[in-house]
Design a protein around this motif. Structure first.
Motif, PDB file in Angstrom:
ATOM      1  N   GLY A 282      -9.259  -9.299  -1.635  1.00 11.89           N
ATOM      2  CA  GLY A 282      -8.082 -10.644  -1.463  1.00 11.89           C
ATOM      3  C   GLY A 282      -8.050 -11.627  -2.268  1.00 11.89           C
ATOM      4  N   GLY A 283     -10.052 -11.736  -2.714  1.00 13.25           N
ATOM      5  CA  GLY A 283     -10.444 -12.762  -3.182  1.00 13.25           C
ATOM      6  C   GLY A 283     -11.282 -13.014  -4.684  1.00 13.25           C
ATOM      7  N   LEU A 284     -12.841 -12.492  -3.713  1.00 15.23           N
ATOM      8  CA  LEU A 284     -13.791 -12.339  -4.380  1.00 15.23           C
ATOM      9  C   LEU A 284     -13.085 -11.121  -6.001  1.00 15.23           C
ATOM     10  N   THR A 285     -12.065 -10.342  -5.474  1.00 14.36           N
ATOM     11  CA  THR A 285     -12.207  -9.025  -6.571  1.00 14.36           C
ATOM     12  C   THR A 285     -10.761  -9.315  -7.035  1.00 14.36           C
ATOM     13  N   MET A 286      -9.595  -9.267  -6.605  1.00 14.75           N
ATOM     14  CA  MET A 286      -8.755  -9.223  -6.988  1.00 14.75           C
ATOM     15  C   MET A 286      -7.910  -9.568  -5.626  1.00 14.75           C
ATOM     16  N   GLY A 287      -6.346 -10.697  -6.215  1.00 14.82           N
ATOM     17  CA  GLY A 287      -5.446 -10.809  -5.212  1.00 14.82           C
ATOM     18  C   GLY A 287      -4.934  -9.274  -4.374  1.00 14.82           C
ATOM     19  N   ALA A 288      -4.718  -9.263  -3.029  1.00 11.71           N
ATOM     20  CA  ALA A 288      -3.674  -7.917  -2.752  1.00 11.71           C
ATOM     21  C   ALA A 288      -2.138  -7.632  -3.432  1.00 11.71           C
ATOM     22  N   ASP A 289      -2.093  -8.259  -4.402  1.00 12.19           N
ATOM     23  CA  ASP A 289      -0.742  -8.170  -4.789  1.00 12.19           C
ATOM     24  C   ASP A 289      -1.294  -7.140  -5.924  1.00 12.19           C
ATOM     25  N   SER A 290      -2.256  -8.452  -6.507  1.00 14.71           N
ATOM     26  CA  SER A 290      -2.781  -6.998  -8.330  1.00 14.71           C
ATOM     27  C   SER A 290      -3.594  -5.929  -7.291  1.00 14.71           C
ATOM     28  N   MET A 291      -3.922  -6.169  -6.508  1.00 16.03           N
ATOM     29  CA  MET A 291      -4.957  -4.412  -6.531  1.00 16.03           C
ATOM     30  C   MET A 291      -3.430  -3.402  -5.911  1.00 16.03           C
ATOM     31  N   SER A 292      -2.517  -4.060  -5.389  1.00 18.23           N
ATOM     32  CA  SER A 292      -1.374  -2.747  -4.864  1.00 18.23           C
ATOM     33  C   SER A 292      -0.628  -2.312  -5.735  1.00 18.23           C
ATOM     34  N   ARG A 293      -0.239  -3.302  -7.461  1.00 21.56           N
ATOM     35  CA  ARG A 293       0.303  -2.621  -8.466  1.00 21.56           C
ATOM     36  C   ARG A 293      -0.376  -1.532  -8.989  1.00 21.56           C
ATOM     37  N   ILE A 294      -2.497  -2.015  -9.472  1.00 15.27           N
ATOM     38  CA  ILE A 294      -3.121  -0.427  -9.126  1.00 15.27           C
ATOM     39  C   ILE A 294      -2.828   0.727  -8.514  1.00 15.27           C
ATOM     40  N   ILE A 295      -2.722   0.547  -7.429  1.00 11.45           N
ATOM     41  CA  ILE A 295      -2.979   1.608  -6.717  1.00 11.45           C
ATOM     42  C   ILE A 295      -1.223   2.085  -6.358  1.00 11.45           C
ATOM     43  N   LYS A 296       0.008   1.410  -6.849  1.00 11.72           N
ATOM     44  CA  LYS A 296       1.024   2.294  -6.639  1.00 11.72           C
ATOM     45  C   LYS A 296       0.681   3.544  -8.042  1.00 11.72           C
ATOM     46  N   ARG A 297       0.172   2.104  -9.136  1.00  6.88           N
ATOM     47  CA  ARG A 297       0.347   3.648 -10.113  1.00  6.88           C
ATOM     48  C   ARG A 297      -0.234   4.434 -10.774  1.00  6.88           C
ATOM     49  N   LEU A 298      -1.658   3.974  -9.535  1.00  8.20           N
ATOM     50  CA  LEU A 298      -2.657   5.131  -9.613  1.00  8.20           C
ATOM     51  C   LEU A 298      -2.216   6.367  -8.943  1.00  8.20           C
ATOM     52  N   ARG A 299      -1.889   6.566  -7.583  1.00 10.18           N
ATOM     53  CA  ARG A 299      -0.629   7.012  -7.002  1.00 10.18           C
ATOM     54  C   ARG A 299      -1.846   8.201  -5.429  1.00 10.18           C
ATOM     55  N   SER A 300      -2.938   7.609  -6.031  1.00  9.94           N
ATOM     56  CA  SER A 300      -3.957   8.966  -5.420  1.00  9.94           C
ATOM     57  C   SER A 300      -3.009   9.206  -4.161  1.00  9.94           C
ATOM     58  N   SER A 301      -3.400  10.450  -3.320  1.00  6.67           N
ATOM     59  CA  SER A 301      -2.827  10.551  -2.181  1.00  6.67           C
ATOM     60  C   SER A 301      -3.720  10.075  -1.636  1.00  6.67           C
ATOM     61  N   LEU A 302      -4.738   9.561  -1.431  1.00  3.52           N
ATOM     62  CA  LEU A 302      -5.231   9.086   0.136  1.00  3.52           C
ATOM     63  C   LEU A 302      -6.114   7.875  -0.595  1.00  3.52           C
ATOM     64  N   ILE A 303      -5.809   6.568  -0.342  1.00  5.56           N
ATOM     65  CA  ILE A 303      -6.282   5.122  -0.022  1.00  5.56           C
ATOM     66  C   ILE A 303      -7.290   4.992   0.690  1.00  5.56           C
ATOM     67  N   LEU A 304      -8.111   4.605   0.328  1.00  3.98           N
ATOM     68  CA  LEU A 304      -9.141   3.962   1.752  1.00  3.98           C
ATOM     69  C   LEU A 304      -9.753   2.771   1.344  1.00  3.98           C
ATOM     70  N   PRO A 305      -9.169   1.713   2.055  1.00  2.00           N
ATOM     71  CA  PRO A 305      -9.232   0.500   1.859  1.00  2.00           C
ATOM     72  C   PRO A 305     -11.141   0.014   2.073  1.00  2.00           C
ATOM     73  N   MET A 306     -11.900  -0.603   1.565  1.00  2.01           N
ATOM     74  CA  MET A 306     -12.549  -1.274   1.959  1.00  2.01           C
ATOM     75  C   MET A 306     -13.663  -2.966   0.875  1.00  2.01           C
ATOM     76  N   HIS A 307     -14.632  -3.598   1.491  1.00  2.00           N
ATOM     77  CA  HIS A 307     -14.897  -4.595   0.588  1.00  2.00           C
ATOM     78  C   HIS A 307     -13.180  -5.998   1.457  1.00  2.00           C
ATOM     79  N   ARG A 308     -13.701  -5.591   2.337  1.00  2.00           N
ATOM     80  CA  ARG A 308     -12.857  -6.467   3.122  1.00  2.00           C
ATOM     81  C   ARG A 308     -13.140  -7.747   4.364  1.00  2.00           C
ATOM     82  N   ARG A 309     -12.998  -8.493   3.228  1.00  2.00           N
ATOM     83  CA  ARG A 309     -13.623 -10.340   4.282  1.00  2.00           C
ATOM     84  C   ARG A 309     -12.964 -11.894   3.055  1.00  2.00           C
ATOM     85  N   GLY A 310     -12.170 -12.256   4.645  1.00  2.00           N
ATOM     86  CA  GLY A 310     -11.425 -13.063   4.036  1.00  2.00           C
ATOM     87  C   GLY A 310     -10.097 -12.626   4.793  1.00  2.00           C
ATOM     88  N   PRO A 311      -9.181 -12.278   4.360  1.00  2.00           N
ATOM     89  CA  PRO A 311      -7.628 -12.053   5.002  1.00  2.00           C
ATOM     90  C   PRO A 311      -8.073 -10.539   5.189  1.00  2.00           C
TER      91      PRO A 311
END
Length: 279
Positions: free
Chosen positions: A207-236
């Motif tokens: 949510g900082g070095l890459t994109m904010g959580a809101d922007s990233m969530s919009r991408i995931i909602k549009r891709l609508r993959s069956s399995l979402i694996l979070p990574m690169h977790r620093r900060g929040p």
């Protein structure tokens, strides 16, 4: 020309044509089964095929892909054919065995290394060292087809650096597996068209070095993959990213850092699966 001479001439020409035909066949590139057929449709949403069999071939029982979160943005992907892949490889997080393939992105030094183990057969950069060009990965390794979709990254003083990041896509055992890399900007319709379908997606959630959580969530909602694996977790905490999703997504906090998946075992409802190392 006499009939005998005509037959002899044809017989002499046929052997010369055969090697060319065989050579042309060998040069054919792999065809992605994950890209949508109607690629020209603007704003297309590429739904997961978790309830259907892949277009190209049927999947047999036991064709599992194993994914292990090694740390930061590095996952180990092990295919049914025994191919081992390490994503955003920096040399710090390593599979137990030497991988056959490593992918890299250069937004930060935590996503690449310029001194990989010489035993790694395929070192794939998500950027091009030639000004004005973009990385173009189109590679078949064992039972896995690997391709990329480039995106821009932030350069010095906030300026965009064109095509500095690659979304790597791995197609194996009928599955379409995507790693978003170090994503800095929201995807365009052209990006979604190039990506096509992703059954599994690895997504940065810092949510900082890459994109904010809101922007990233919009991408995931549009891709609508069956399995979402979070990574690169620093900060929040990862919960901030997870909180962006409603009842259309399931959420699971895993007790370990490994999951084994096949076309038959994909969740029917999109699942955000937070592995132990990303919690």
């Amino acid at each position: 020309m006499k009939p005998q001479l005509l037959i002899l001439a044809i017989a002499c020409l046929v052997p010369l044509a055969l090697p060319r035909a065989a050579g042309a066949q060998d040069e054919r590139k792999p065809v992605s089964q994950c890209q949508a057929i109607a690629q020209a449709i603007p704003k297309a949403r590429f739904a997961s095929f978790s309830r259907e069999m892949p277009i190209v071939r049927a999947v047999s029982e036991g064709e599992d892909v194993k994914l292990t979160f090694l740390g930061h943005s590095t996952f180990e992907i092990e295919t049914p054919g025994g191919i081992v892949i390490a994503t955003d490889f920096n040399g710090w997080y390593r599979p137990v065995v030497t991988p056959d393939v490593v992918t890299m992105n250069r937004a930060h030094s935590t996503h690449y290394t310029l001194t990989p183990d010489p035993a790694i057969k395929h070192v794939l950069h998500g950027w091009s060292d030639v000004p004005g060009e973009k990385a173009d990965i189109d590679l078949m390794v064992g039972d896995t087809y690997i391709r990329n979709v480039t995106t821009d990254i932030r350069g010095g003083y906030g300026a965009a650096q064109q095509d500095g990041n690659s979304i790597f896509i791995f197609e194996s055992a009928g599955l379409c597996i995507g790693h978003l890399g170090h994503l800095h900007y929201e995807l365009t319709d052209a990006h979604y068209t190039e990506i096509g379908r992703l059954d599994i997606v690895m997504v940065p959630v810092d949510g900082g070095l890459t994109m904010g959580a809101d922007s990233m969530s919009r991408i995931i909602k549009r891709l609508r993959s069956s399995l979402i694996l979070p990574m690169h977790r620093r900060g929040p905490p990862v919960q901030r990213f997870v909180s962006m999703f409603g009842k259309d997504f399931d959420i699971s906090y895993a007790p370990d850092d490994t999951i084994t998946v096949s076309m038959r075992s994909l969740p029917k409802k999109p699942l955000i699966y937070v592995m132990k190392g990303a919690q």
